[in-house]
Write an enzyme that holds these catalytic residues in place. Structure first.
Site, PDB file in Angstrom:
ATOM      1  N   SER B  44       0.829  -1.208   0.000  1.00  0.00           N
ATOM      2  CA  SER B  44       0.000   0.000   0.000  1.00  0.00           C
ATOM      3  C   SER B  44       0.860   1.254   0.000  1.00  0.00           C
ATOM      4  O   SER B  44       0.486   2.282  -0.552  1.00  0.00           O
ATOM      5  CB  SER B  44      -0.889   0.036   1.237  1.00  0.00           C
ATOM      6  OG  SER B  44      -1.859  -0.965   1.204  1.00  0.00           O
ATOM      7  N   GLY B  49      -0.480   7.963  -6.703  1.00  0.00           N
ATOM      8  CA  GLY B  49      -1.368   8.987  -7.247  1.00  0.00           C
ATOM      9  C   GLY B  49      -2.429   9.519  -6.320  1.00  0.00           C
ATOM     10  O   GLY B  49      -2.556  10.724  -6.128  1.00  0.00           O
ATOM     11  N   HIS B 257      -0.964  -1.596 -16.178  1.00  0.00           N
ATOM     12  CA  HIS B 257      -0.894  -0.138 -16.044  1.00  0.00           C
ATOM     13  C   HIS B 257      -0.095   0.411 -17.212  1.00  0.00           C
ATOM     14  O   HIS B 257       0.942  -0.154 -17.567  1.00  0.00           O
ATOM     15  CB  HIS B 257      -0.212   0.216 -14.723  1.00  0.00           C
ATOM     16  CG  HIS B 257      -0.367   1.659 -14.333  1.00  0.00           C
ATOM     17  ND1 HIS B 257       0.222   2.682 -15.038  1.00  0.00           N
ATOM     18  CD2 HIS B 257      -1.047   2.245 -13.322  1.00  0.00           C
ATOM     19  CE1 HIS B 257      -0.101   3.830 -14.463  1.00  0.00           C
ATOM     20  NE2 HIS B 257      -0.868   3.600 -13.422  1.00  0.00           N
ATOM     21  N   ARG B 273      -0.204  11.567 -16.005  1.00  0.00           N
ATOM     22  CA  ARG B 273      -1.121  11.890 -17.093  1.00  0.00           C
ATOM     23  C   ARG B 273      -2.281  12.722 -16.580  1.00  0.00           C
ATOM     24  O   ARG B 273      -2.749  13.635 -17.251  1.00  0.00           O
ATOM     25  CB  ARG B 273      -1.619  10.601 -17.755  1.00  0.00           C
ATOM     26  CG  ARG B 273      -0.592  10.003 -18.702  1.00  0.00           C
ATOM     27  CD  ARG B 273      -0.999   8.618 -19.160  1.00  0.00           C
ATOM     28  NE  ARG B 273      -1.026   7.674 -18.047  1.00  0.00           N
ATOM     29  CZ  ARG B 273      -2.020   6.846 -17.765  1.00  0.00           C
ATOM     30  NH1 ARG B 273      -3.080   6.814 -18.534  1.00  0.00           N
ATOM     31  NH2 ARG B 273      -1.962   6.043 -16.721  1.00  0.00           N
ATOM     32  N   SER B 410      -8.674   1.928  -5.716  1.00  0.00           N
ATOM     33  CA  SER B 410      -8.334   0.793  -4.862  1.00  0.00           C
ATOM     34  C   SER B 410      -7.801   1.236  -3.508  1.00  0.00           C
ATOM     35  O   SER B 410      -8.075   0.599  -2.502  1.00  0.00           O
ATOM     36  CB  SER B 410      -7.357  -0.141  -5.559  1.00  0.00           C
ATOM     37  OG  SER B 410      -6.143   0.496  -5.722  1.00  0.00           O
TER      38      SER B 410
HETATM   39  C1  LIG Z   1       3.010   0.823  -7.644  1.00  0.00           C
HETATM   40  C2  LIG Z   1       1.570   0.883  -7.286  1.00  0.00           C
HETATM   41  C3  LIG Z   1       0.909   2.101  -7.274  1.00  0.00           C
HETATM   42  C4  LIG Z   1      -0.432   2.182  -6.950  1.00  0.00           C
HETATM   43  N1  LIG Z   1      -1.047   3.403  -6.955  1.00  0.00           N
HETATM   44  C5  LIG Z   1      -2.338   3.477  -6.617  1.00  0.00           C
HETATM   45  C6  LIG Z   1      -2.997   4.728  -6.589  1.00  0.00           C
HETATM   46  O1  LIG Z   1      -2.412   5.769  -6.876  1.00  0.00           O
HETATM   47  N2  LIG Z   1      -4.292   4.776  -6.232  1.00  0.00           N
HETATM   48  C7  LIG Z   1      -4.963   3.650  -5.884  1.00  0.00           C
HETATM   49  O2  LIG Z   1      -6.122   3.759  -5.547  1.00  0.00           O
HETATM   50  N3  LIG Z   1      -4.356   2.457  -5.885  1.00  0.00           N
HETATM   51  C8  LIG Z   1      -3.079   2.337  -6.260  1.00  0.00           C
HETATM   52  N4  LIG Z   1      -2.473   1.115  -6.269  1.00  0.00           N
HETATM   53  C9  LIG Z   1      -3.197  -0.050  -5.787  1.00  0.00           C
HETATM   54  C10 LIG Z   1      -3.241  -0.068  -4.272  1.00  0.00           C
HETATM   55  O3  LIG Z   1      -2.078   0.477  -3.757  1.00  0.00           O
HETATM   56  C11 LIG Z   1      -3.363  -1.453  -3.722  1.00  0.00           C
HETATM   57  O4  LIG Z   1      -4.366  -2.120  -4.368  1.00  0.00           O
HETATM   58  C12 LIG Z   1      -3.710  -1.425  -2.253  1.00  0.00           C
HETATM   59  O5  LIG Z   1      -2.821  -0.622  -1.555  1.00  0.00           O
HETATM   60  C13 LIG Z   1      -3.709  -2.795  -1.672  1.00  0.00           C
HETATM   61  O6  LIG Z   1      -3.827  -2.727  -0.280  1.00  0.00           O
HETATM   62  P1  LIG Z   1      -4.023  -4.006   0.579  1.00  0.00           P
HETATM   63  O7  LIG Z   1      -4.115  -3.591   1.981  1.00  0.00           O
HETATM   64  O8  LIG Z   1      -5.127  -4.794   0.022  1.00  0.00           O
HETATM   65  O9  LIG Z   1      -2.717  -4.872   0.329  1.00  0.00           O
HETATM   66  P2  LIG Z   1      -1.183  -4.577   0.646  1.00  0.00           P
HETATM   67  O10 LIG Z   1      -0.935  -3.190   1.025  1.00  0.00           O
HETATM   68  O11 LIG Z   1      -0.422  -5.145  -0.484  1.00  0.00           O
HETATM   69  O12 LIG Z   1      -0.924  -5.412   1.932  1.00  0.00           O
HETATM   70  C14 LIG Z   1      -0.827  -6.800   1.911  1.00  0.00           C
HETATM   71  C15 LIG Z   1      -0.406  -7.250   3.275  1.00  0.00           C
HETATM   72  O13 LIG Z   1      -0.529  -8.624   3.376  1.00  0.00           O
HETATM   73  C16 LIG Z   1       0.643  -9.179   3.905  1.00  0.00           C
HETATM   74  N5  LIG Z   1       0.703 -10.545   3.419  1.00  0.00           N
HETATM   75  C17 LIG Z   1       0.670 -10.983   2.148  1.00  0.00           C
HETATM   76  N6  LIG Z   1       0.693 -12.312   2.122  1.00  0.00           N
HETATM   77  C18 LIG Z   1       0.723 -12.729   3.405  1.00  0.00           C
HETATM   78  C19 LIG Z   1       0.749 -13.999   4.033  1.00  0.00           C
HETATM   79  N7  LIG Z   1       0.738 -15.107   3.329  1.00  0.00           N
HETATM   80  N8  LIG Z   1       0.796 -14.041   5.373  1.00  0.00           N
HETATM   81  C20 LIG Z   1       0.816 -12.919   6.106  1.00  0.00           C
HETATM   82  N9  LIG Z   1       0.765 -11.707   5.559  1.00  0.00           N
HETATM   83  C21 LIG Z   1       0.738 -11.604   4.223  1.00  0.00           C
HETATM   84  C22 LIG Z   1       1.717  -8.272   3.441  1.00  0.00           C
HETATM   85  O14 LIG Z   1       2.848  -8.375   4.246  1.00  0.00           O
HETATM   86  C23 LIG Z   1       1.038  -6.935   3.599  1.00  0.00           C
HETATM   87  O15 LIG Z   1       1.106  -6.513   4.919  1.00  0.00           O
HETATM   88  C24 LIG Z   1      -1.127   1.025  -6.610  1.00  0.00           C
HETATM   89  C25 LIG Z   1      -0.474  -0.190  -6.615  1.00  0.00           C
HETATM   90  C26 LIG Z   1       0.850  -0.283  -6.977  1.00  0.00           C
HETATM   91  C27 LIG Z   1       1.488  -1.615  -7.059  1.00  0.00           C
END
Ligand SMILES: Cc1cc2nc3c(=O)[nH]c(=O)nc-3n(C[C@H](O)[C@H](O)[C@H](O)COP(=O)(O)OP(=O)(O)OC[C@H]3O[C@@H](n4cnc5c(N)ncnc54)[C@H](O)[C@@H]3O)c2cc1C
Ligand code: HEM
Ligand code: HEM
Ligand code: SF4
Ligand code: F3S
Ligand code: FES
Lengths: 216, 614, 247
Positions: B44, B49, B257, B273, B410
C-alpha cells in the site's frame, strides 16, 4: 465521600536540557576566551610593550587574578559536561572508531578529533594554566623565557593545533546543533570554520616564532 | 509450537488489513495482524497517485457526488462490478477520506484563485473558489468525469499507510511482522485461524481466531513484468484456493498499467497523465488523441494500455534491448509542479533511469499492475464457502472493480471496505462462539510440517524452484497479457499444466535452516502455478472482451452470454480449476451501455449487436 | 566491456547451529542498469539459494532493503552497480537485531519507537462522519508531507555514532517524527508533553550533531534543520519552565 484528587503531577526532568545549555554556553564562553587570549598573546607581534601593557591592564583591573581561576572553573565545568558524551568504555570506543572508518564520514571524524583533542587539552591546558597563573604577572619577557627554554616550545606546538581544532570544530558543531547553520549553509559554514582554524593556527605559530626571537 | 488466540486475525497489515483491525479493536475485540514485512512496508505504501472520493471541493470537481462516482466506476468496470457494492462504496468514500484526515493525513488542499493546468499537452486556466480554501482538493485520473482523486503529493499510499499504522499502534493492535500465513485452519465449513511460518526463525506457529481476514493484497508477481512488490506473490489467494471451497472471483481479471518504466517496471503514477502528461511515440508525437478523441491519455487503464500496445505493434515504439517502449512526457508541467506534486516520480527517474523528467522523456510501457481477481466475498466481506473467513482490499473480489479498476479506486476501496467489513465482523463476533477442534488444528499443522520436511529433504524431486517460477511468469507474460486469443491461451494452459507438474517436484538446494528464503518460495510455488492456471483457464473460457480482458478473437463485449463473474475453485488432485459463474450483479442501477471510451462493440443482453464495423 | 563484480557478503544464520559469522565471496558479470536488487537476486537464484536479504517494493519507497554498502548505509534497490567499484562489500545494518545474513529486524525497533514518541495525532475532538473536514492551509500540508516522507529504512540510525554507542538513543528518525507532529495543528499535545518525550539525553539532547543521518538519508529529509529547530524549541521550553514555577 470526597476524594482529594489533586494528585502529584510529576514534572518532567529538565536536567538534560539544562546540561546541554550549559555545555553549549561553556563552549561559547571558552571560544570567546580563546579569542581574547589570542589577542593578548599575539599582541606580542606588535611589540613586547603592547603585550606588557595589555597584561598590566588585566592585572590592574584584577581581571587576571579573578578571570584566570574563573576560566579554570569554566574549563573544568565544560570538561565535566562534555565528558558525558565521550565514550570511556572500550566497547563504545571501538564501535565509534569502526563506524567512522566504515562510513568515511567527515562530520563523524570531526567529532572523534574533538573528543581526542579534548583529552589532550584537559591535561596540557591545566598544566599551562597552572604554570602561568602561579607565576603572575604576565610579561612578554617571562613568556619568551619559557618558550626559549625549549620545553614549552614543544608543549605549545602540540597544544596550539589541538586547541584550535577543538575550538573550530566546536564552533561549527554548535552552529549545526542549534540550527544556526541550516542545511543550505552547511558547506559554506564548514569552509569558513576551516579557514578560521587555519588562520588561528598561523597566528599562533607566528607568535611562537616571535617569542622565540624576542630578546629577553 | 507457539499458539496465539485472538478474536480477529488479519492476514495482512496493509491498508485493508489494518483498517479492519482498527474497527475490531475500537469495538473492544482483540485483533492481530500478520505481515510478511513490517506493516509500513506493505505494498500500500507504494501507491502514489491518490484515492477517489467525491468531495467536489476543487473547481474541476464541482458538481461531483457519489452518483457521478458510481457511474464512472461501473463504466470503468465495463459492467463487471456488483452495483450494490459500488453504491455502498461511493456513498462511504467521502467519509473515509475525512476520517483519514482526522487521523492525520496531510491531504493537499484547495488553494483559491487562478491557476493553470495541462490537458493533452495544452495549458488551460481554472479558478478555485475562495470559500473552498483549505478543503481537501483532488487531481484528475483516468476514466473519471470529474477531478476526484484526493492526494498527498505522489506519496498518497505512503501517508495513508503510515497514518493507519499510527492508529493501529495507538489502539494497541498487535502486529506480528515477518510472519507468513501458509494455510488456513478449517473443517470445510468454518475457518478458525491459520498456520503461519515465522520469517525470523523459520518456525511454524498457529493462530486461532473467531474471524480470519485475508487482506494480503494483489499477486502481480505471477507475471514477470509487474509494478508489484516482490512480496505480492499470491500467498493470500493460495490460502483460499487451498481450502477447495473458497472461490476466486474473476481470476482472468488482471490489470496492466500504462506507465511502468523500462526496464524495471517500476510504476510512475497515473497522476503524471492526470496532471497533464502526454504519451509520445518514436517520433515524439502524441497518438492517444487519435485513438480516443474524447479522453485521450486519460481513458481507463485497460484502454490506454491496449492502444499503447497497438501503437508499438504498428512499429511506432522506441527500440531498445529490453523491447520496444513509448515515451511519457511531463516536461511541460514545469519544475515546480514536478518537485512538489510528482516528487517520487522525479526520484524514481533520477535513481533508476538516470534521467531528469523536468528536461527528459521517460521510457514507459504497460506492465502488470492490479489483480481485480481475488477471494470472492459477499457485500459484507464474508468469503464464499467458509464461515468465519473474510477478505478485503486488493486480495478480495468484493467486487466493485469488475473487469477493470479505475485508478484511485483501490486505495479508496481498502479504507472504505476495511471499515465496512470491519463493522460487519464486529456484528458477526457479537455473541459468536467457536469450538476449536484440536484434530483439525493438528492435521493442518502436521500437513505443513510434512510438506516442509519433504521439500527440505528433496523427497518429491529436485526441480529448481526459481526455474519453475520463471517459466510460469514467462508463460503468463507471453500469452495471457494485454491482448489474448484462444490459440495462445490454450497453449498457455497446456504449458502451465506441465509447469504445474514440475512445481510438484521442487526440492531445496540449500539446507532450509531458519528463515530460509528458498523454502519460503518453495512452499508457495505450486499454489502460484495454480493461480496462473486459474487466470489462463478462465481467460480461455471467457469468449468476449470486457475491461482488461481483451480477446482478439472475440472483440465484442457480450452481455448476453458473459455478463457474469467467474468463480474458480481447486479440488485437491485436480489438474485444472473448477469454474462456475454467477451474475455480475443482482441489482442493476445502471444497465449495460457504452463506456464512452475504448472500442465500442457490444452484444447486448437481448442479442443486439452494437458498433460491429467500428 | 562488462565488468566482473566481486561481492563480499556478510553471512550468518543465527538459527543454524552450524553457522558462524563470516564473509562469502560471489562473482557476477555486470549487466546494463544493474542494481543491487538484481545482483543479489541473481546470486540467490544461481549461486546460493540460502542467502537472506530483504526487498519489497524494489523502487526505493518502502525502506526494506537498507544495508551497509561498502561501509555506508543505503537502499540496495536503488543503488546501481555502475556507481560502485568492482569490489562490493555488503553488511547488514548495525544496531538492529540480525535475522540472518543481510536481513535485520527493523520492525521491532520501529514499533517501539512509535510507542515511545506516541506517533499519532492526539486530539480530544470526536470524528463527525457527517461534517466537512477541517480546513488546512495547503502550504502547511506540504510542509508536513515533507517530514512524513521518511520511509523508516533505518539508514539514519545506522549512520549515527550516538545511536551506535548508546542503545537507548532514539535516532534522527524519531526526532523527525516528533517534529512532524509538532508542526501539525491537529495534534493537541502541548510543548511540555513533547518535551517529556524528547527533551532528554535519549532524545534531542543526546544528539551530538554528527550529521551522519543527514548525509545518508535516501529520501533527503531535512534532518539537520529539523534537529536544530527541535533542540532550540526544547531548549527554550526548559528555560521557560524554569521561570514558571509551580505551573
Ligand atoms: C506501484 C503501485 C501504485 C499504486 N497506486 C495506486 C494509486 O495511486 N491509487 C490507488 O487507488 N491504488 C493504487 N495502487 C493499488 C493499491 O495500492 C493497492 O491495491 C492497495 O494498496 C492494496 O492494499 P491491501 O491492503 O489490500 O494490500 P497490501 O498493502 O499489499 O498489503 C498486503 C499485506 O498482506 C501481507 N501478506 C501478504 N501475504 C501474506 C501472508 N501469506 N501471510 C501474512 N501476511 C501476508 C503483506 O505483508 C502486507 O502486509 C497502486 C499499486 C501499486 C502496485
Ligand atoms: C579551552 C578549552 C576548550 C574549549 C574552547 C572548548 C570548546 C568547545 C566547544 C565550543 C564545544 C561545542 C559544544 C557543543 O557542541 O555543545 C565543545 C565540545 C566539546 N568539548 Fe570542549 N572545549 C574546551 C576544552 C575541552 C576540554 C578540556 C574537554 C575535555 C574533555 C572538552 C571536551 C569537549 C567535548 C567532548 C565536546 C563535544 C561535546 C558534544 O558534541 O556534545 N573540551 N568544546
Ligand atoms: C586564564 C588562563 C590562561 C592564561 C592567563 C593564559 C596565558 C597565556 C600566556 C601568557 C601565554 C604565552 C606563553 C607563556 O607565557 O607560556 C599563553 C600561551 C598559550 N596558551 Fe594560554 N592562558 C590561559 C589559558 C589557556 C587555556 C585554557 C588554553 C587551552 C587549553 C591555553 C592555550 C594556550 C596556547 C596554545 C598558547 C600558545 C599560544 C600561541 O602559540 O600563540 N591557554 N597563554
Ligand atoms: S529519516 Fe531518512 S534515513 Fe532515517 S529512516 Fe527516514 S528515510 Fe530512512
Ligand atoms: S547522526 Fe546522530 S548525533 Fe544527531 S545529527 Fe544525526 S542524530
Ligand atoms: S525494496 Fe523498498 S526501498 Fe528498496
Amino acid at each position: 465521600m470526597t476524594v482529594n484528587t489533586t494528585a502529584y503531577v510529576r514534572s518532567p526532568s529538565r536536567t538534560s536540557a539544562y546540561l546541554d545549555w550549559l555545555q553549549m554556553l561553556t563552549g561559547v564562553a571558552l571560544i570567546l576566551f580563546m579569542w581574547s587570549h589570542m589577542i593578548l598573546v599575539a599582541s606580542v607581534n606588535l611589540g613586547a610593550g603592547v603585550m606588557n601593557a595589555l597584561a598590566a591592564f588585566l592585572e590592574a583591573t584584577y581581571m587576571a587574578q579573578v578571570g584566570g581561576p574563573m576560566v579554570g572553573c569554566i574549563f573544568l565545568l565544560h570538561f565535566i559536561l562534555a565528558a558525558r558524551k565521550v565514550p570511556f568504555r572500550a566497547e563504545q570506543q571501538s564501535t565509534i572508531w569502526k563506524l567512522s572508518r566504515q562510513l568515511r564520514h567527515t562530520d563523524t571524524y570531526l567529532w572523534l578529533i574533538q573528543a581526542t583533542t579534548a583529552m589532550i587539552i584537559l591535561i596540557m591546558g591545566s598544566i599551562h594554566m597552572w604554570t602561568v597563573l602561579t607565576d603572575l604577572p604576565i610579561t612578554a619577557a617571562k613568556s619568551a623565557g619559557r618558550i626559549q627554554g625549549g620545553f614549552w616550545l614543544v608543549f605549545y606546538l602540540i597544544l596550539l593545533p589541538m586547541v584550535e581544532l577543538h575550538v573550530g570544530i566546536g564552533f561549527y558543531r554548535i552552529a549545526v546543533k542549534w540550527g544556526f547553520a541550516r542545511r543550505k549553509d552547511r558547506k559554506k559554514f564548514k569552509r569558513f570554520e576551516n579557514y578560521l582554524t587555519a588562520i588561528f593556527i598561523a597566528i599562533g605559530l607566528i607568535t611562537l616564532i616571535r617569542f622565540l626571537l624576542l630578546k629577553v | 509450537m507457539e499458539t496465539t488466540f485472538t478474536d480477529v486475525l488479519c492476514i495482512g497489515a496493509g491498508l485493508a488489513g489494518e483498517r479492519v483491525a482498527i474497527e475490531a479493536a475500537s469495538a473492544g475485540f482483540d485483533a492481530i495482524c500478520l505481515s510478511i514485512v513490517p506493516a509500513r512496508r506493505s505494498h500500500s505504501s507504494a501507491a502514489q497517485g491518490g484515492m477517489q472520493a467525491a468531495l467536489g471541493h476543487c473547481a474541476m470537481g464541482d458538481g461531483d457526488g457519489p452518483d457521478v462516482h458510481f457511474v464512472d466506476t461501473v463504466k470503468g468496470s465495463d459492467w463487471g462490478a456488483d452495483q450494490e457494492v459500488v453504491r455502498l462504496f461511493v456513498e462511504r468514500a467521502p467519509e473515509a477520506v475525512r476520517e483519514m484526515a482526522y487521523w492525520g493525513i496531510p491531504w493537499n488542499r484547495v488553494v483559491p484563485g487562478r491557476s493553470t493546468y495541462f490537458k493533452g499537452g495544452k495549458e488551460y486556466e481554472k479558478v478555485e473558489a475562495t470559500e473552498k480554501e483549505g478543503f481537501i482538493t483532488a487531481r484528475d485520473f483516468g476514466g473519471t468525469a470529474k477531478w476526484r482523486t484526493c492526494y498527498t503529493s505522489d506519496g498518497t499510499g505512503h501517508t495513508l499507510l503510515y497514518t493507519m499504522d499510527n492508529k493501529v499502534v495507538q489502539l494497541g493492535v498487535t502486529v506480528h511482522d515477518r510472519v507468513e500465513a501458509i494455510a488456513l485452519i478449517h473443517d470445510g465449513e468454518t475457518c478458525t485461524g491459520a498456520v503461519a511460518r515465522c520469517l525470523k526463525t523459520g518456525k511454524l506457529r498457529t493462530y486461532l481466531a473467531k474471524a480470519t481476514v485475508i487482506a494480503t493484497g494483489g499477486y502481480g508477481r505471477i507475471y514477470r513484468e509487474t509494478t508489484n512488490a516482490v512480496i505480492n506473490d499470491g500467498g493470500g489467494a493460495i490460502l483460499a484456493l487451498d481450502t477447495e471451497v473458497v472461490p476466486l472471483g474473476n481470476p482472468e481479471a488482471i490489470q496492466f498499467h500504462p506507465t511502468g518504466i523500462v526496464p524495471t517496471n517500476i510504476l510512475v503514477t497515473e497522476g503524471c497523465r492526470g496532471d497533464g502528461g502526454t504519451l509520445l511515440d518514436v517520433n515524439e508525437e502524441r497518438f492517444m488523441h487519435e485513438y480516443e478523441p474524447e479522453k485521450a491519455e486519460l481513458a481507463s487503464r485497460d484502454v490506454v494500455s491496449r492502444w499503447m500496445t497497438h501503437h508499438i505493434r504498428k512499429g511506432l515504439g522506441v527500440k531498445s534491448p529490453y523491447g520496444d517502449y513509448l515515451w511519457l512526457d511531463i516536461r511541460h508541467l514545469g519544475e515546480k509542479h514536478i518537485k512538489t506534486k510528482l516528487r517520487e516520480v522525479e526520484e524514481i527517474c533520477n535513481n533508476f533511469l538516470g534521467i531528469d523528467p523536468i528536461t527528459q522523456l521517460i521510457p514507459v510501457r504497460p506492465a502488470q499492475h492490479y489483480t481485480m481477481a481475488g477471494v470472492r466475498t459477499n457485500k459484507d466481506g464474508a468469503a464464499y464457502g467458509l464461515k468465519g473467513l473474510f477478505s478485503d482490499g486488493e486480495a478480495a473480489c468484493w467486487d466493485m472493480h469488475g473487469l477493470n479498476r479505475l485508478g484511485g479506486n483501490s486505495l479508496a476501496e481498502t479504507v472504505v471496505a476495511g471499515k465496512i467489513v470491519g463493522e460487519k465482523i464486529v456484528e458477526f463476533l457479537k455473541g459468536y462462539e467457536v469450538q476449536y477442534n484440536t484434530a483439525v488444528i493438528r492435521s493442518a499443522v502436521t500437513k505443513q510440517q510434512e510438506r516442509m520436511k519433504n521439500l527440505i529433504s528433496g523427497k518429491n524431486g529436485t526441480e529448481d524452484v526459481y526455474k519453475v517460477r520463471n517459466a510460469m511468469q514467462g508463460e503468463l507474460m507471453e500469452r495471457v497479457g494485454i491482448f489474448r486469443n484462444g490459440a495462445d491461451l490454450q497453449k498457455a494452459v497446456d504449458n502451465l499444466q506441465e509447469i504445474h507438474g514440475r512445481a510438484k517436484k521442487v526440492g531445496l538446494r540449500s539446507n532450509g535452516a531458519g528463515a530460509n528464503p528458498e523454502l519460503g518460495l518453495t512452499l508457495k510455488i505450486q499454489g502460484m502455478v495454480r493461480l496462473a492456471l486459474c487466470t489462463a483457464y478462465a481467460a480461455l473460457q471467457r469468449t468476449e472482451s470486457r475491461g482488461c480482458h481483451a480477446r482478439e478473437d472475440y472483440e465484442a463485449r457480450n452481455d448476453r452470454d458473459w455478463w457474469n463473474r467467474t468463480l474458480a475453485t481447486w479440488k485437491e488432485g485436480a489438474e485444472l480449476p473448477t469454474l462456475d459463474y454467477e451474475p455480475a450483479t443482482e441489482t442493476v442501477e445502471l444497465p449495460p451501455g457504452e463506456r464512452g471510451y475504448g472500442v465500442c462493440k457490444i452484444i447486448s443482453c437481448d442479442g443486439e449487436v452494437i458498433g460491429e464495423d467500428n | 566491456m562488462a565488468r566482473r563484480l566481486k561481492f563480499n557478503i556478510f553471512r550468518y544464520n543465527p538459527q543454524d547451529p552450524d553457522s558462524s559469522p563470516h564473509t562469502d565471496t560471489f562473482h557476477l558479470e555486470e549487466t546494463e542498469s544493474m542494481t543491487l536488487f538484481i545482483a543479489l537476486n541473481q546470486i540467490r537464484e544461481e549461486q546460493d539459494p540460502s542467502l537472506q536479504f530483504d526487498f519489497c517494493c524494489r523502487a526505493g519507497i518502502c525502506g526494506a532493503c537498507a544495508m551497509m554498502i561498502n561501509g555506508r548505509p543505503g537502499l540496495a534497490c536503488h543503488t546501481l552497480t555502475k556507481e560502485l567499484p568492482e569490489e562490493i562489500t555488503l553488511m547488514p545494518l548495525p544496531i538492529f537485531k540480525l535475522i540472518g545474513d543481510l536481513s535485520v529486524d527493523t520492525g521491532t525497533w520501529f514499533r517501539s519507537m512509535y510507542e515511545k514518541v506516541e506517533s499519532w495525532v492526539h486530539t480530544d475532538k470526536e470524528f463527525d462522519p457527517k461534517a466537512e473536514e477541517e480546513r488546512m492551509d495547503n502550504a502547511l500540508a506540504e510542509e508536513i508531507y515533507e517530514l512524513e516522507r521518511c520511509i523508516e529504512c533505518g539508514c539514519c540510525v545506522a549512520a549515527c555514532g550516538t545511536a551506535n554507542m548508546r542503545q537507548d538513543f532514539v535516532g534522527a528518525v524519531a526526532m523527525n517524527r516528533i517534529a512532524r507532529f509538532i508542526m501539525d495543528p491537529r495534534d493537541e499535545r502541548t510543548e511540555r508533553e513533547y518535551f517529556e518525550i524528547i527533551g532528554t539525553d535519549e532524545g534531542i539532547f543526546g544528539c551530538m550533531g554528527l550529521l551522519g543521518c543527514e548525509d545518508v538519508c535516501p529520501k533527503h529529509l531535512p534532518l539537520q534543520d529539523q534537529l536544530g529547530i527541535l533542540r532550540r524549541k526544547m531548549g527554550w521550553s526548559a528555560v521557560k519552565q524554569l521561570f514558571k514555577f509551580g505551573k
